[in-house]
Write a protein that holds these residues in place. Structure first.
Motif, PDB file in Angstrom:
ATOM      1  N   ILE A   3      -9.652   0.880   3.299  1.00 48.79           N
ATOM      2  CA  ILE A   3      -9.466   1.001   1.855  1.00 48.79           C
ATOM      3  C   ILE A   3     -10.315   2.134   1.306  1.00 48.79           C
ATOM      4  O   ILE A   3     -11.512   2.208   1.585  1.00 48.79           O
ATOM      5  CB  ILE A   3      -9.855  -0.318   1.154  1.00 48.79           C
ATOM      6  N   ALA A   4      -9.697   2.991   0.488  1.00 49.47           N
ATOM      7  CA  ALA A   4     -10.429   4.053  -0.197  1.00 49.47           C
ATOM      8  C   ALA A   4     -10.687   3.630  -1.631  1.00 49.47           C
ATOM      9  O   ALA A   4      -9.806   3.088  -2.300  1.00 49.47           O
ATOM     10  CB  ALA A   4      -9.645   5.359  -0.172  1.00 49.47           C
ATOM     11  N   PHE A  32     -14.043   3.283   2.343  1.00 51.53           N
ATOM     12  CA  PHE A  32     -14.304   4.717   2.241  1.00 51.53           C
ATOM     13  C   PHE A  32     -14.341   5.034   0.754  1.00 51.53           C
ATOM     14  O   PHE A  32     -13.631   4.415  -0.029  1.00 51.53           O
ATOM     15  CB  PHE A  32     -13.197   5.527   2.920  1.00 51.53           C
ATOM     16  N   ALA A  33     -15.154   5.998   0.380  1.00 54.60           N
ATOM     17  CA  ALA A  33     -15.225   6.360  -1.036  1.00 54.60           C
ATOM     18  C   ALA A  33     -15.670   7.802  -1.171  1.00 54.60           C
ATOM     19  O   ALA A  33     -16.299   8.359  -0.274  1.00 54.60           O
ATOM     20  CB  ALA A  33     -16.198   5.448  -1.772  1.00 54.60           C
ATOM     21  N   ASP A  73      -5.020   2.398   4.532  1.00 55.98           N
ATOM     22  CA  ASP A  73      -3.970   1.421   4.269  1.00 55.98           C
ATOM     23  C   ASP A  73      -3.775   1.141   2.784  1.00 55.98           C
ATOM     24  O   ASP A  73      -2.744   0.617   2.376  1.00 55.98           O
ATOM     25  CB  ASP A  73      -4.311   0.094   4.963  1.00 55.98           C
ATOM     26  N   LEU A  74      -4.790   1.455   1.979  1.00 58.60           N
ATOM     27  CA  LEU A  74      -4.744   1.129   0.561  1.00 58.60           C
ATOM     28  C   LEU A  74      -5.714   2.050  -0.172  1.00 58.60           C
ATOM     29  O   LEU A  74      -6.799   2.331   0.344  1.00 58.60           O
ATOM     30  CB  LEU A  74      -5.176  -0.334   0.392  1.00 58.60           C
ATOM     31  N   VAL A  75      -5.341   2.508  -1.357  1.00 55.23           N
ATOM     32  CA  VAL A  75      -6.201   3.380  -2.154  1.00 55.23           C
ATOM     33  C   VAL A  75      -6.334   2.795  -3.559  1.00 55.23           C
ATOM     34  O   VAL A  75      -5.335   2.461  -4.195  1.00 55.23           O
ATOM     35  CB  VAL A  75      -5.635   4.820  -2.244  1.00 55.23           C
ATOM     36  N   PRO A 104      -0.079   1.791  -0.622  1.00 57.54           N
ATOM     37  CA  PRO A 104      -0.285   1.135  -1.912  1.00 57.54           C
ATOM     38  C   PRO A 104      -1.434   1.811  -2.670  1.00 57.54           C
ATOM     39  O   PRO A 104      -2.497   2.070  -2.108  1.00 57.54           O
ATOM     40  CB  PRO A 104      -0.647  -0.303  -1.533  1.00 57.54           C
ATOM     41  N   LEU A 105      -1.198   2.102  -3.951  1.00 62.02           N
ATOM     42  CA  LEU A 105      -2.135   2.862  -4.766  1.00 62.02           C
ATOM     43  C   LEU A 105      -2.309   2.187  -6.119  1.00 62.02           C
ATOM     44  O   LEU A 105      -1.328   1.955  -6.825  1.00 62.02           O
ATOM     45  CB  LEU A 105      -1.592   4.285  -4.965  1.00 62.02           C
TER      46      LEU A 105
END
Length: 134
Positions: A3-4, A32-33, A73-75, A104-105
């Protein structure tokens, strides 16, 4: 899941509160960022977050590269639509890549809460993710 987490300056407090609210969900996943957002999440929640560069210094592009390479996988990107961003082309490219690769955002607090609630209830999987070679 990978995940971001990204937040424009005026949305960083909302991201911190979101991370605090869903800390038990987020700690089960790889996070993650972008630079400052990641630092603030770590400071306020103790979550393990891999930090990229600050958004305007290439962090949005690094996250976009991860999307394109099938590494996310996801943001969740809490955007400030009312303030001009000097790196707006990078932001637009990242959003486009999420669409291209069906990642997915969430771009606001409401959609982020829905996504994390679905993740908490195990209603979301990385089934949406297209492989790089598809």
């Amino acid at each position: 899941m990978k995940i971001a987490l990204i937040a424009h300056d005026k949305k960083k407090d909302l991201m911190i509160e979101l991370a605090k609210t869903f800390v038990n969900v987020l700690k089960k996943h790889q996070l993650f960022a972008t630079g400052t957002t990641g630092r603030l999440i770590i400071e306020h929640t103790g979550l393990d977050v891999r930090r990229m560069k600050s958004g305007p210094l290439g962090g949005d592009q690094q996250i976009g590269s991860m999307v394109a390479d099938g590494q996310l996988d996801l943001v969740i990107f809490l955007r400030d639509p009312l303030t001009a961003q000097p790196h707006e082309p990078d932001v637009s490219a990242l959003l486009r890549l999420c669409d291209v690769f069906a990642i997915p955002l969430a771009t606001n607090l409401s959609s982020a809460r829905i996504m994390l609630k679905a993740l908490e209830e195990e209603q979301i999987e990385n089934q949406f993710h297209l492989r790089k070679d598809e």
